[in-house]
Structure formats: structure tokens, C-alpha cells
Design a protein around this motif. Structure first.
Motif, mmCIF file in Angstrom:
data_model
loop_
_atom_site.group_PDB
_atom_site.id
_atom_site.type_symbol
_atom_site.label_atom_id
_atom_site.label_comp_id
_atom_site.label_asym_id
_atom_site.label_seq_id
_atom_site.Cartn_x
_atom_site.Cartn_y
_atom_site.Cartn_z
ATOM 1 N N LEU A 1 34.296 32.511 43.287
ATOM 2 C CA LEU A 1 34.972 32.844 42.031
ATOM 3 C C LEU A 1 36.389 32.283 41.982
ATOM 4 O O LEU A 1 36.881 31.916 40.901
ATOM 5 C CB LEU A 1 34.993 34.364 41.841
ATOM 6 C CG LEU A 1 33.640 34.987 41.481
ATOM 7 C CD1 LEU A 1 33.687 36.501 41.623
ATOM 8 C CD2 LEU A 1 33.243 34.603 40.049
ATOM 9 N N PHE A 2 37.065 32.202 43.115
ATOM 10 C CA PHE A 2 38.385 31.575 43.122
ATOM 11 C C PHE A 2 38.286 30.100 42.751
ATOM 12 O O PHE A 2 39.119 29.573 42.001
ATOM 13 C CB PHE A 2 39.039 31.727 44.502
ATOM 14 C CG PHE A 2 39.962 32.903 44.595
ATOM 15 C CD1 PHE A 2 41.282 32.810 44.174
ATOM 16 C CD2 PHE A 2 39.505 34.107 45.099
ATOM 17 C CE1 PHE A 2 42.129 33.895 44.259
ATOM 18 C CE2 PHE A 2 40.348 35.211 45.192
ATOM 19 C CZ PHE A 2 41.668 35.100 44.769
ATOM 20 N N LEU A 3 37.281 29.419 43.273
ATOM 21 C CA LEU A 3 37.069 28.020 42.899
ATOM 22 C C LEU A 3 36.782 27.896 41.407
ATOM 23 O O LEU A 3 37.298 26.996 40.729
ATOM 24 C CB LEU A 3 35.900 27.440 43.701
ATOM 25 C CG LEU A 3 36.227 26.744 45.016
ATOM 26 C CD1 LEU A 3 34.946 26.422 45.767
ATOM 27 C CD2 LEU A 3 37.025 25.474 44.771
ATOM 28 N N ALA A 4 35.958 28.807 40.885
ATOM 29 C CA ALA A 4 35.626 28.777 39.466
ATOM 30 C C ALA A 4 36.856 29.029 38.609
ATOM 31 O O ALA A 4 37.051 28.376 37.569
ATOM 32 C CB ALA A 4 34.543 29.815 39.159
ATOM 33 N N MET A 5 37.722 29.978 39.024
ATOM 34 C CA MET A 5 38.931 30.262 38.258
ATOM 35 C C MET A 5 39.861 29.060 38.226
ATOM 36 O O MET A 5 40.457 28.740 37.190
ATOM 37 C CB MET A 5 39.661 31.467 38.851
ATOM 38 C CG MET A 5 40.864 31.935 38.043
ATOM 39 S SD MET A 5 41.569 33.506 38.625
ATOM 40 C CE MET A 5 42.292 32.971 40.195
ATOM 41 N N LYS B 1 44.093 34.487 52.415
ATOM 42 C CA LYS B 1 42.728 34.977 52.162
ATOM 43 C C LYS B 1 41.759 34.387 53.183
ATOM 44 O O LYS B 1 40.899 35.094 53.729
ATOM 45 C CB LYS B 1 42.303 34.584 50.747
ATOM 46 C CG LYS B 1 40.892 34.974 50.366
ATOM 47 C CD LYS B 1 40.655 34.717 48.889
ATOM 48 C CE LYS B 1 40.541 33.240 48.600
ATOM 49 N NZ LYS B 1 39.263 32.670 49.163
ATOM 50 N N CYS B 2 41.893 33.103 53.461
ATOM 51 C CA CYS B 2 41.020 32.436 54.420
ATOM 52 C C CYS B 2 41.223 33.002 55.825
ATOM 53 O O CYS B 2 40.252 33.261 56.542
ATOM 54 C CB CYS B 2 41.293 30.931 54.401
ATOM 55 S SG CYS B 2 40.249 29.964 55.520
ATOM 56 N N VAL B 3 42.479 33.223 56.224
ATOM 57 C CA VAL B 3 42.769 33.750 57.555
ATOM 58 C C VAL B 3 42.224 35.172 57.710
ATOM 59 O O VAL B 3 41.635 35.523 58.737
ATOM 60 C CB VAL B 3 44.283 33.725 57.825
ATOM 61 C CG1 VAL B 3 44.623 34.506 59.095
ATOM 62 C CG2 VAL B 3 44.779 32.293 57.945
ATOM 63 N N GLY B 4 42.411 36.000 56.676
ATOM 64 C CA GLY B 4 41.913 37.372 56.735
ATOM 65 C C GLY B 4 40.408 37.430 56.906
ATOM 66 O O GLY B 4 39.887 38.212 57.712
ATOM 67 N N THR B 5 39.693 36.599 56.171
ATOM 68 C CA THR B 5 38.233 36.566 56.283
ATOM 69 C C THR B 5 37.803 36.009 57.632
ATOM 70 O O THR B 5 36.862 36.515 58.258
ATOM 71 C CB THR B 5 37.629 35.724 55.150
ATOM 72 O OG1 THR B 5 38.010 36.277 53.886
ATOM 73 C CG2 THR B 5 36.112 35.700 55.235
ATOM 74 N N ALA B 6 38.492 34.966 58.096
ATOM 75 C CA ALA B 6 38.136 34.350 59.380
ATOM 76 C C ALA B 6 38.294 35.344 60.527
ATOM 77 O O ALA B 6 37.495 35.354 61.479
ATOM 78 C CB ALA B 6 38.998 33.117 59.630
ATOM 79 N N THR C 1 29.520 31.204 57.253
ATOM 80 C CA THR C 1 29.539 29.763 56.986
ATOM 81 C C THR C 1 29.897 29.474 55.540
ATOM 82 O O THR C 1 30.718 28.598 55.246
ATOM 83 C CB THR C 1 28.163 29.146 57.318
ATOM 84 O OG1 THR C 1 27.835 29.417 58.679
ATOM 85 C CG2 THR C 1 28.176 27.650 57.088
ATOM 86 N N ALA C 2 29.281 30.228 54.615
ATOM 87 C CA ALA C 2 29.552 30.023 53.193
ATOM 88 C C ALA C 2 31.005 30.316 52.861
ATOM 89 O O ALA C 2 31.648 29.561 52.103
ATOM 90 C CB ALA C 2 28.621 30.905 52.358
ATOM 91 N N CYS C 3 31.553 31.414 53.410
ATOM 92 C CA CYS C 3 32.962 31.747 53.161
ATOM 93 C C CYS C 3 33.878 30.644 53.651
ATOM 94 O O CYS C 3 34.826 30.248 52.959
ATOM 95 C CB CYS C 3 33.329 33.062 53.847
ATOM 96 S SG CYS C 3 32.722 34.534 53.006
ATOM 97 N N PHE C 4 33.607 30.148 54.860
ATOM 98 C CA PHE C 4 34.462 29.096 55.428
ATOM 99 C C PHE C 4 34.423 27.841 54.569
ATOM 100 O O PHE C 4 35.469 27.263 54.250
ATOM 101 C CB PHE C 4 34.009 28.780 56.852
ATOM 102 C CG PHE C 4 34.799 27.674 57.497
ATOM 103 C CD1 PHE C 4 36.074 27.913 57.975
ATOM 104 C CD2 PHE C 4 34.270 26.401 57.605
ATOM 105 C CE1 PHE C 4 36.814 26.894 58.561
ATOM 106 C CE2 PHE C 4 34.992 25.373 58.183
ATOM 107 C CZ PHE C 4 36.273 25.622 58.665
ATOM 108 N N VAL C 5 33.222 27.421 54.191
ATOM 109 C CA VAL C 5 33.092 26.200 53.387
ATOM 110 C C VAL C 5 33.797 26.362 52.042
ATOM 111 O O VAL C 5 34.551 25.482 51.597
ATOM 112 C CB VAL C 5 31.599 25.859 53.186
ATOM 113 C CG1 VAL C 5 31.442 24.736 52.161
ATOM 114 C CG2 VAL C 5 30.959 25.456 54.514
ATOM 115 N N LEU C 6 33.567 27.492 51.365
ATOM 116 C CA LEU C 6 34.158 27.709 50.048
ATOM 117 C C LEU C 6 35.678 27.884 50.132
ATOM 118 O O LEU C 6 36.414 27.393 49.271
ATOM 119 C CB LEU C 6 33.522 28.928 49.384
ATOM 120 C CG LEU C 6 32.048 28.770 48.988
ATOM 121 C CD1 LEU C 6 31.470 30.103 48.533
ATOM 122 C CD2 LEU C 6 31.896 27.725 47.885
#
Length: 242
Positions: free
Chosen positions: A146-150, A168-173, A196-201
């Protein structure tokens, strides 16, 4: 040793997402918009509410109650910061949908909150034994997309920043890394897929946002805008804003 690493990763996750939320509130007030996609924000708020008030006892009954307790505290902090995020939605959200009367926008967002809450409740009971771990990773995949879409819809960096993207990426990782310490607790293909999907996106979003920011700086240098002026979306982009 492992418990200590898990505690550290929980702290990194909490700090990363707290920074994300605080920056989103700050950018929203500055750019007069909301900075977390509406559906993602609704899911996050409902998930945090359920975890803190209804799921935390089960979560803390595992092998490490210290880590569970720290996560509950982090969840409370997130709920507090959520108040600022909700303010930006109710204060500036109707401006992103000028074709809707404000009351329709508000009613629609409340409906989205209700659907998000019910969806998390059903999925948690059906697939997660009443816990909220598997649903949280699925929500993270949705949020990353959704961030990419926004970014694509707005066509500018308005309401967004590299700080939000990276934290956001660091928190999820950090959360993903914690799972790898003991994959037996949640076996199967679901979590590896979500990670994997979270990392790629997330990497795609960071790259796309960097490209947009670079293009905006080049336009500023060419005199297209005054330096520091935030880009204003076209009406069609505003109408389609997520």
C-alpha cells in the motif's frame, strides 16, 4: 543468550515502528495530509488494540514472558502515537477525496476500521489459534504494498520521507530476524513467504521513493519550484488517493 537477542530485536522493532509513526505524524502536519495508507492504518490500529487488550495474556504465556511484556509496552506506545495519526486522517483526509462530502469520508473510514477489526479477529481465530502473529505478518505485506501504491497514486513525495521508509523496513526486518531464532514455534511456509514479500516490497518502496525525491530535487534545481516547497498533486491524483 537467545532470549537476550530476542529482547534486543523486540526493542529494535518497537523503536523502528515508533519512529515511523512519529515521522508520519510530523510529515502529515507539515504536508497537511495523512502519511499512512488508510487501509493499512486501520489494520494496524485494530491489530494493536487487540494485541494489547485481548491477546497479550496468551502471547506472554510462552517461553519468554519478558519479551512478551516488552512487546505489550511497545503496543501501548504505538496506540498512543496512533492518536496523532488518526488526527491527520480526520483533519486532512477529506481533502484527499474532494468528490466526497466529509461526512461520507468519515463514515467510510469508520466502516473500514470495523471491517479491519472483524477481519483480524476472524483470521486470528481461524488460522492463528487466537494469536495475532500470523496475521501481523500478512498485514505487513499489505502495508508494504500500500505504501508503494500511495507513492504511485500521489506521484510525489508528499506526506512521505526516506526516514519513514527506512525505519519501517528496519522495524519489520527485526521482527523477521526474531523468528529465525526459533522457526519451530511457527513452522510452515507462511512466515517465510511474508518475510520475503515484505523485504522485496520495502526495498522497492525505498528505491521508488529515492527516485521520486531525486526527480523533485532536479526540478527544484531547474527552477520548477522554490527550494523546499512540497509538491502538490493534481486533482486526479488527489481523487484516487489511497
Amino acid at each position: 543468550m537467545v532470549d537476550g537477542i530476542r529482547m534486543l530485536l523486540a526493542a529494535v522493532c518497537g523503536l523502528g515502528w515508533t519512529i515511523t509513526y512519529v515521522l508520519a505524524v510530523r510529515n502529515g502536519l507539515r504536508d497537511r495530509t495523512y502519511c499512512i495508507p488508510l487501509v493499512a492504518l486501520a489494520m494496524n490500529i485494530c491489530w494493536e488494540f487487540q494485541f494489547v487488550f485481548f491477546r497479550s495474556a496468551d502471547h506472554m504465556s510462552g517461553s519468554n514472558s519478558d519479551v512478551g511484556g516488552a512487546e505489550v509496552v511497545i503496543g501501548v506506545i504505538w496506540l498512543i502515537v496512533d492518536c496523532g495519526l488518526l488526527y491527520t486522517v480526520f483533519r486532512f483526509g477529506p481533502g484527499e477525496f474532494p468528490f466526497l462530502p466529509p461526512r461520507v469520508f468519515y463514515a467510510g473510514f469508520v466502516v473500514v476500521l470495523g471491517l479491519a477489526y472483524a477481519g483480524i479477529e476472524v483470521l486470528s481465530r481461524e488460522f492463528d489459534d487466537g494469536d495475532v502473529v500470523l496475521t501481523s505478518f500478512g498485514m505487513n505485506v499489505a502495508m508494504s504494498g500500500l505504501f508503494l501504491a500511495m507513492l504511485a497514486v500521489r506521484g510525489s513525495s508528499r506526506g512521505q520521507s526516506m526516514g519513514i521508509a527506512v525505519s519501517k523496513c528496519v522495524g519489520t526486518a527485526a521482527t523477521c530476524a526474531a523468528w529465525f531464532l526459533d522457526t519451530s514455534e511457527y513452522p510452515g511456509p507462511w512466515l517465510p513467504y511474508c518475510m520475503t514479500a515484505c523485504f522485496v516490497l520495502d526495498v522497492a518502496y525505498i528505491g521508488a521513493l529515492a527516485t521520486v525525491l531525486r526527480a523533485e530535487k532536479e526540478k527544484e534545481a531547474e527552477g520548477g519550484r522554490q527550494v523546499g516547497e512540497r509538491p502538490v498533486p493534481r486533482d486526479i491524483e488527489r481523487n484516487a488517493s489511497l
